[in-house]
Design an enzyme around this catalytic site. Structure first.
Site, PDB file in Angstrom:
ATOM      1  CG  ASN A  17      14.624  65.816  57.452  1.00 12.52           C
ATOM      2  OD1 ASN A  17      15.314  65.401  58.382  1.00 12.52           O
ATOM      3  ND2 ASN A  17      13.598  65.143  56.982  1.00 12.52           N
ATOM      4  NE  ARG A  43       8.842  64.118  60.197  1.00  7.93           N
ATOM      5  CZ  ARG A  43       8.407  62.936  59.756  1.00  7.93           C
ATOM      6  NH1 ARG A  43       9.150  62.211  58.935  1.00  7.93           N
ATOM      7  NH2 ARG A  43       7.244  62.457  60.157  1.00  7.93           N
ATOM      8  CB  CYS A  44      16.279  61.755  58.290  1.00  7.19           C
ATOM      9  SG  CYS A  44      15.514  62.294  56.758  1.00  7.19           S
ATOM     10  CG  MET A  45      19.800  62.078  61.671  1.00  4.74           C
ATOM     11  SD  MET A  45      21.313  62.887  62.232  1.00  4.74           S
ATOM     12  CE  MET A  45      20.669  64.464  62.825  1.00  4.74           C
TER      13      MET A  45
END
Length: 410
Positions: A354, A399-401
């Site tokens: 990620n 990337r998620c954050m």
């Protein structure tokens, strides 16, 4: 670039990004509630905040303007003078459209400043916070031992999922699980009412008012006309077809959608947990998504005048599909954990795939994934690793954050 949202690649230099600083919501639950809230552990808030501040500082040091979801939400509510209707909708989506509990929660939250109200909704409302005994059947008949009227939203620091920037617009997403479904109401409110976004030409390619599910971790912008979208635990094939029709007919600039089927499980919940673009011809990939001979099911959608509005071409060679649609002669697929089955599994669990590209060949990663990080460096990438002991407990990486709002064109 005149639109406040402008994202036409995964790798263009990051200029503006939306984050959510972890707050009380990531500790405001018990182990018994973890499955309900989609968590595997309870992060330690002071360290999680320190790590998140480190992440934000890295982005700012590298030229990105950092905006915060909680602050924009309050500003949008005040700018639109919609505190009461916002609260009514949030209560309805929390299970209280009317009744004595609705009235008590409405009075309690409305008495706060707008920022306090937003923070409290995100943090969750415990039953012992309000001196009130419900008389309506909904509240009286439910489990009296459950401690919350309104659940906390601990997943909010993963701003990637409730909405996804696409070109000069975005999708505002109907999310899969009840625990996260209210989250996209904040983004809808920001786009409608915040002066930075409202009436600024931002296109909503698909709104949150759907039954079919899609989440931003599955939406990747590969170049200025090609997207990849994961068919995953969190995104359904019918939602992909729906957004494809909208993008193809609404002058979005996108004419190719590559749907990639990944295992439907919590460890690989989104495409970006197993596959990310980090340079024009380089990708991270978790070996666990590839079958015998490196096969994986993909379907490529292009616009058509037929009844569906698109054509579909099936393939099982991901490299061949990417080379064709991105017009590349070679690809560098970099395996999580250097392909070692034990290391790859461990670092995948901690979001080794990620990665967040902040410029071509420049990525932000978790420091705990040191084997994957060293391999990225050996492949010529600049790796900026960030602190990750507590943030990673939420099962999401850099990337998620982050929800990029503006990237430079390549």
């Amino acid at each position: 670039m005149t639109s406040p949202i402008h994202v036409r690649s995964e790798i263009g230099k990051l200029k503006a990004v939306l984050l959510k600083r972890p707050g009380e919501e990531i500790e405001n639950f018990t182990p018994d509630m973890m499955e309900r809230l989609l968590f595997d552990d309870i992060p330690y808030l002071p360290i999680a905040q320190k790590e998140h501040d480190n992440f934000a500082h890295v982005l700012e040091e590298n030229g990105a303007e950092v905006l915060y979801l909680e602050k924009l939400s309050a500003e949008a509510i005040d700018a639109g003078d919609v505190k009461k209707p916002f609260l009514e909708q949030m209560l309805a989506e929390s299970g209280y459209a009317a009744g004595s509990t609705h009235d008590a929660l409405y009075e309690y939250l409305l008495s706060m400043s707008t920022q306090q109200m937003v923070d409290k909704i995100m943090a969750g409302i415990r039953k012992n916070e309000i001196d009130f005994k419900p008389t309506d059947l909904v509240s009286a008949a439910e489990d009296s031992t459950y401690p919350f009227y309104m659940d906390p939203m601990p997943n909010l620091y993963f701003t990637r999922d409730p909405a996804a920037s696409i070109g000069d617009g975005l999708s505002i997403n109907h999310m899969t699980f009840t625990a996260r479904r209210r989250e996209s109401l904040f983004m809808e409110t920001i786009i409608k009412y915040h002066p930075r976004f409202a009436n600024q030409g931002v296109h909503v390619w698909r709104d949150r008012n759907h039954d079919t599910r899609i989440e931003g971790g599955d939406e990747l912008i590969l170049n200025n006309h090609v997207m990849a979208i994961g068919v995953s635990q969190r995104t359904s094939a019918d939602a992909i077809q729906d957004i494809a029709r909208n993008l193809f007919t609404e002058d979005s600039g996108f004419d190719t959608i590559i749907a990639i089927h990944i295992p439907h499980n919590h460890a690989m919940m989104h495409l970006d947990t197993v596959f990310t673009m980090i340079n024009k011809d380089q990708f991270t990939v978790h070996p666990g998504i590839l079958g015998d001979g490196g096969k994986i099911d993909t379907w490529t959608l292009h616009p058509s005048d037929n009844e569906d509005g698109f054509t579909i071409e099936h393939n099982q060679d991901l490299q061949a599909v990417l080379k064709k649609e991105l017009k590349l002669s070679e690809l560098d697929l970099i395996p999580t954990g250097n392909g070692d089955p034990i290391i790859a599994g461990r670092e995948q669990w901690n979001d080794g795939s990620n990665t967040l590209a902040i410029a071509p060949g420049v990525v932000v990663t978790y420091n705990r994934n040191y084997v994957s990080n060293e391999l990225l460096r050996k492949h010529g990438l600049k790796v900026i690793d960030i602190l990750s002991s507590e943030l990673s407990r939420g099962r999401g990486g850099p990337r998620c954050m982050s929800m990029p709002l503006v990237r430079e064109d390549l």
